[in-house]
Design an enzyme around this catalytic site. Structure first.
Site, PDB file in Angstrom:
ATOM      1  N   ASP A  11       0.867  -1.188   0.000  1.00 21.89           N
ATOM      2  CA  ASP A  11       0.000   0.000   0.000  1.00 21.89           C
ATOM      3  C   ASP A  11       0.897   1.229   0.000  1.00 21.89           C
ATOM      4  OD1 ASP A  11      -2.266   1.673   0.203  1.00 21.89           O
ATOM      5  OD2 ASP A  11      -2.126   1.701   2.380  1.00 21.89           O
ATOM      6  N   TYR A  43      -0.538   8.228  -2.691  1.00 22.70           N
ATOM      7  CA  TYR A  43      -0.487   7.977  -4.133  1.00 22.70           C
ATOM      8  C   TYR A  43      -1.553   8.783  -4.876  1.00 22.70           C
ATOM      9  CZ  TYR A  43       2.629   3.868  -3.736  1.00 22.70           C
ATOM     10  OH  TYR A  43       3.681   3.022  -3.529  1.00 22.70           O
ATOM     11  N   CYS A  74      -4.380  -1.107  -2.026  1.00 27.83           N
ATOM     12  CA  CYS A  74      -4.465   0.344  -2.213  1.00 27.83           C
ATOM     13  C   CYS A  74      -5.411   0.605  -3.380  1.00 27.83           C
ATOM     14  CB  CYS A  74      -3.070   0.891  -2.514  1.00 27.83           C
ATOM     15  SG  CYS A  74      -2.998   2.627  -3.006  1.00 27.83           S
ATOM     16  N   THR A  76      -5.973   3.387  -5.030  1.00 31.57           N
ATOM     17  CA  THR A  76      -5.365   4.218  -6.074  1.00 31.57           C
ATOM     18  C   THR A  76      -4.424   3.399  -6.941  1.00 31.57           C
ATOM     19  OG1 THR A  76      -5.497   6.143  -4.615  1.00 31.57           O
ATOM     20  CG2 THR A  76      -4.042   6.313  -6.509  1.00 31.57           C
ATOM     21  N   CYS A 183     -10.775   4.015   0.011  1.00 31.97           N
ATOM     22  CA  CYS A 183      -9.334   4.057   0.281  1.00 31.97           C
ATOM     23  C   CYS A 183      -9.078   3.136   1.450  1.00 31.97           C
ATOM     24  CB  CYS A 183      -8.887   5.489   0.609  1.00 31.97           C
ATOM     25  SG  CYS A 183      -7.166   5.621   1.176  1.00 31.97           S
TER      26      CYS A 183
END
Length: 259
Positions: A11, A43, A74, A76, A183
């Site tokens: 992550d 990120y 993660c 993103t 998230c």
């Protein structure tokens, strides 16, 4: 590949431990390696190319540790890099995405909220997924500053509460009945979020679904550990290890490594 090789997770920081906890709870006999790239968090403010490059670097770190499967813990990184990772590396990958489907299917007000990073909400993969749910109104909110506060260990700070109130109040005013946490850091904010939103609003995150998918893919590739020996868990970070140790309730050692 050995069934006793570890599950690798990475992550942009400590948030993916919310995913790790679900996987470890479901698969306690599996060895795991967790990589927190906190030095480069968040990120969500980086370009797609930067996110892909960081995700590849993290993947290679875990592959060098003999990871048999990699969980991109993660949102993103998943929404921006999972396709490139799957095309470049032979190991199975598990991605994590905002759990829009259960929220959209169960919403009675036909209005749901999604709290996520800029990188997730702006990604092509997110918009492709969102296009399947035209039956509901989706209120998107970028969680500016939340990841940084979590990474600094300021989860219960007044600043955190102010930010959450400013992001959630407009959603409440528009009559959402589901709040999707987009998230992996955000599940650590659920206690504060519950103090702000009415009781009827349901909070959804992806942790349990990711754990079930990880088990399913391990079974498919015949990689589930069969050992009866105690499993081991290793954690690496390229930032201050104390924050990660705190999130893990000081139950595990954290190795500080520059990567």
């Amino acid at each position: 590949m050995s069934k006793d090789y570890p599950i690798g997770l990475f992550d942009s920081g400590i948030g993916g431990t919310s995913i790790w906890k679900e996987i470890h709870a479901l698969l306690p006999n599996e060895n795991t390696i967790y990589l927190a790239d906190s030095k480069n968090a968040p990120y969500g403010l980086k370009t797609k190319d930067e996110i892909i490059a960081l995700s590849m670097k993290n993947t290679e770190f875990l592959l060098n540790k003999n990871a048999k499967i990699i969980v991109v813990a993660c949102n993103t990184a998943t929404t921006n890099a999972i396709n490139e990772l799957r095309s470049k590396y032979k190991v199975p990958f598990i991605g994590i995405e905002p759990a829009i489907k259960p929220a959209a299917n169960q919403s009675k007000t036909q209005t749901i909220g999604i709290l996520a990073t800029k990188g997730t909400l702006n990604s092509d993969l997110f918009h492709e997924k969102l296009s399947h749910f035209t039956n509901v109104k989706v209120i998107e909110q970028i969680g500016h500053g939340l990841v940084q506060l979590i990474e600094n260990g300021d989860i219960n700070s007044p600043e955190m509460n102010e930010l959450l109130e400013s992001y959630l109040k407009p959603m409440i005013d528009q009559n959402i009945d589901y709040l999707v946490l987009g998230c992996s850091h955000y599940p650590y904010l659920i206690p504060q979020i519950k103090k702000i939103i009415p009781e009827h609003i349901q909070i959804i995150d992806s942790g349990e679904a990711v754990a079930r998918q990880t088990k399913k893919v391990l079974e498919k590739h015949d990689l589930l550990s069969k050992t009866t020996e105690a499993s081991w868990q290793k954690f690496y970070t390229n930032a201050n290890p104390r924050v990660l140790e705190s999130i893990l309730n000081h139950e595990y050692s954290v190795f500080e490594k520059d990567f």
